[in-house]
Design a protein around this motif. Sequence first.
Motif, PDB file in Angstrom:
ATOM      1  N   LYS A  14       0.832  -1.210   0.000  1.00  0.00           N
ATOM      2  CA  LYS A  14       0.000   0.000   0.000  1.00  0.00           C
ATOM      3  C   LYS A  14       0.869   1.264   0.000  1.00  0.00           C
ATOM      4  O   LYS A  14       0.596   2.238  -0.689  1.00  0.00           O
ATOM      5  N   GLU A  15       1.953   1.194   0.750  1.00  0.00           N
ATOM      6  CA  GLU A  15       2.761   2.394   0.964  1.00  0.00           C
ATOM      7  C   GLU A  15       3.742   2.668  -0.176  1.00  0.00           C
ATOM      8  O   GLU A  15       3.964   3.811  -0.551  1.00  0.00           O
ATOM      9  N   TYR A  16       4.326   1.619  -0.731  1.00  0.00           N
ATOM     10  CA  TYR A  16       5.477   1.838  -1.615  1.00  0.00           C
ATOM     11  C   TYR A  16       5.309   1.343  -3.048  1.00  0.00           C
ATOM     12  O   TYR A  16       6.023   1.798  -3.939  1.00  0.00           O
ATOM     13  N   VAL A  17       4.433   0.374  -3.268  1.00  0.00           N
ATOM     14  CA  VAL A  17       4.368  -0.208  -4.609  1.00  0.00           C
ATOM     15  C   VAL A  17       3.350   0.566  -5.439  1.00  0.00           C
ATOM     16  O   VAL A  17       2.186   0.647  -5.063  1.00  0.00           O
ATOM     17  N   ASP A  36      12.799   3.230  -0.648  1.00  0.00           N
ATOM     18  CA  ASP A  36      14.050   3.980  -0.564  1.00  0.00           C
ATOM     19  C   ASP A  36      14.396   4.219   0.906  1.00  0.00           C
ATOM     20  O   ASP A  36      13.539   4.107   1.786  1.00  0.00           O
ATOM     21  N   PHE A  38      14.972   6.790   2.612  1.00  0.00           N
ATOM     22  CA  PHE A  38      14.189   7.838   3.279  1.00  0.00           C
ATOM     23  C   PHE A  38      12.869   7.277   3.812  1.00  0.00           C
ATOM     24  O   PHE A  38      12.435   7.596   4.912  1.00  0.00           O
ATOM     25  N   SER A  39      12.244   6.446   2.992  1.00  0.00           N
ATOM     26  CA  SER A  39      10.894   5.992   3.325  1.00  0.00           C
ATOM     27  C   SER A  39      10.883   4.930   4.410  1.00  0.00           C
ATOM     28  O   SER A  39       9.820   4.546   4.897  1.00  0.00           O
ATOM     29  N   VAL A  41      11.616   5.392   7.286  1.00  0.00           N
ATOM     30  CA  VAL A  41      11.145   6.063   8.500  1.00  0.00           C
ATOM     31  C   VAL A  41       9.696   5.728   8.789  1.00  0.00           C
ATOM     32  O   VAL A  41       9.338   5.364   9.915  1.00  0.00           O
ATOM     33  N   SER A  42       8.865   5.825   7.747  1.00  0.00           N
ATOM     34  CA  SER A  42       7.449   5.575   8.000  1.00  0.00           C
ATOM     35  C   SER A  42       7.209   4.103   8.287  1.00  0.00           C
ATOM     36  O   SER A  42       6.343   3.747   9.088  1.00  0.00           O
ATOM     37  N   ARG A  45       8.102   3.645  11.919  1.00  0.00           N
ATOM     38  CA  ARG A  45       7.071   4.221  12.798  1.00  0.00           C
ATOM     39  C   ARG A  45       5.796   3.371  12.779  1.00  0.00           C
ATOM     40  O   ARG A  45       5.138   3.198  13.785  1.00  0.00           O
TER      41      ARG A  45
END
Lengths: 80, 415
Positions: A14-17, A36, A38-39, A41-42, A45
């Motif tokens: 859901k978040e990255y693809v 990546d 950077f991502s 982090v989420s 969390r």
Amino acid sequence: MDEMQEIIKNYVIKEYVEDDTELTYDTPLISGGIVDSFSMVSLKRFLENKYSISIPDDRATPEAFDSVNKICALVREFVK
Amino acid sequence: MAYSDKTRGMYSEVLTGLQSAGLFKQERYIHSAQAADIEVEFPSGAPLKKVINICANNYLGMSSHPEVVKAAHDGLDSHGYGMSSVRFICGTQDIHRTLEKMVTQFLGTEDTILFPSCMDANAGVFEAVLTKDDVMISDRLVHASIIDGIRLCSAMHDTFKHSDMEHLEEKLQLHNDKRLKCVITDGVFSMDGDTARLDKMVELCDKYDALLFVDDSHSSGFIGKTGRGTHELCGVMGKIDIITTTFGKGLGGASGGCVSGRKELVEMCRQKARPYLFSNTIAPPVVAGVIKVLEILSASTDRRDKLESNTAFWRKGLTDAGLIIKAGDTPIVPVMLFNAKLAQDVSRDLYDEGIYAIGFFFPVVPQGQARIRTQISAGHEIHHLEKALEAFKKVGKKYDILGKTKQEIIEMYGM
């Protein structure tokens, strides 16, 4: 297949693809260019909120986050 | 000798690898001033060729505007060539502060600080205003200079899907416990030419008490009814906390950039931003040139209006010819070819036809989205655009891509 694997896999999809890339529990996420650095982090969390844990920054490495199975192994270390 | 054969060999191997992967960048030498008509030496040593330039960021045709050139000459005479100092030692002239005040007025902000470039503005601003207790939430397609600035800042960093406001809201909720949240976007995205949804972003930032940062480098001077930028277009002037922009594109095309926005944030940059503290600012003749550019643009919207009509003409011409372009209204008009080799071949053939336009492909754009990025200028006349359209039609016919769908082009050439 267990519940944690499915939850994390679905979150990553859901978040990255953003296309029809197929994901398995062992698909390389960071080294494969799906998530990546950077991502991460989420993702960290999300895991901390979902499983009420705290993952130290020095354990949240690209290697430890590189597949659904590796993430599950990391999370299980901290789940009480 | 420190630079041993082994070391030289290592670098040679990397460079050869770039060449074989088709990623090696080659400069083309322009022997004339920047304009719609230029004279180019390419490849190196080849005879000069007169071509029409449709790939410059010279959106308003200011790079060689006679009044701007004269103002720069006058600035050189009155204020000298360079400052030999950073701003806070002895590198600030009256014209630097004049320009800062003019930019503030032009953008409708509270204050402005100049930087040697917008790359430097983006490199310095986040570190100056945020700490490790904060979070930066950026659009996934922001410019490389913003990514570099984010890397230099100790605040946490997260991303949201390109222009996806629901995803942004999810991220604002996820990070709601942070001391400060800063949402980061380009105003106009440089590769696709699409525009950020600043009205919605302002609404979300108000709701979640977040700062909003916009890099308006591909907007300042021509987007919005009077060319103030994407914040004018979206009806949110005065509501953007930090705007960075460049004087290297629409606003003269020479060099320099700035951070403009809330006065306390600008002051934080003046106290803490490293590219400001440790580098000379913009040279006096360039400052004088940008002041003239802002005077011209504040007095009349003729140039941005001409750019708007040129852009509409160009977009319609390409579409009518059967080429696939990215939808939108901005003067960044990507002609989609999808295949990297096709993009390079089309670029080469256009050059043979007297049209200077460059192919972009992975890793500059995502895999399978290779394109020719065209950029329209108020310096173009209709005859320039007509000639360029004829060249696109001729080359498009050669490769049999006119009137073809994305799928058909991919079937012919691959991704």
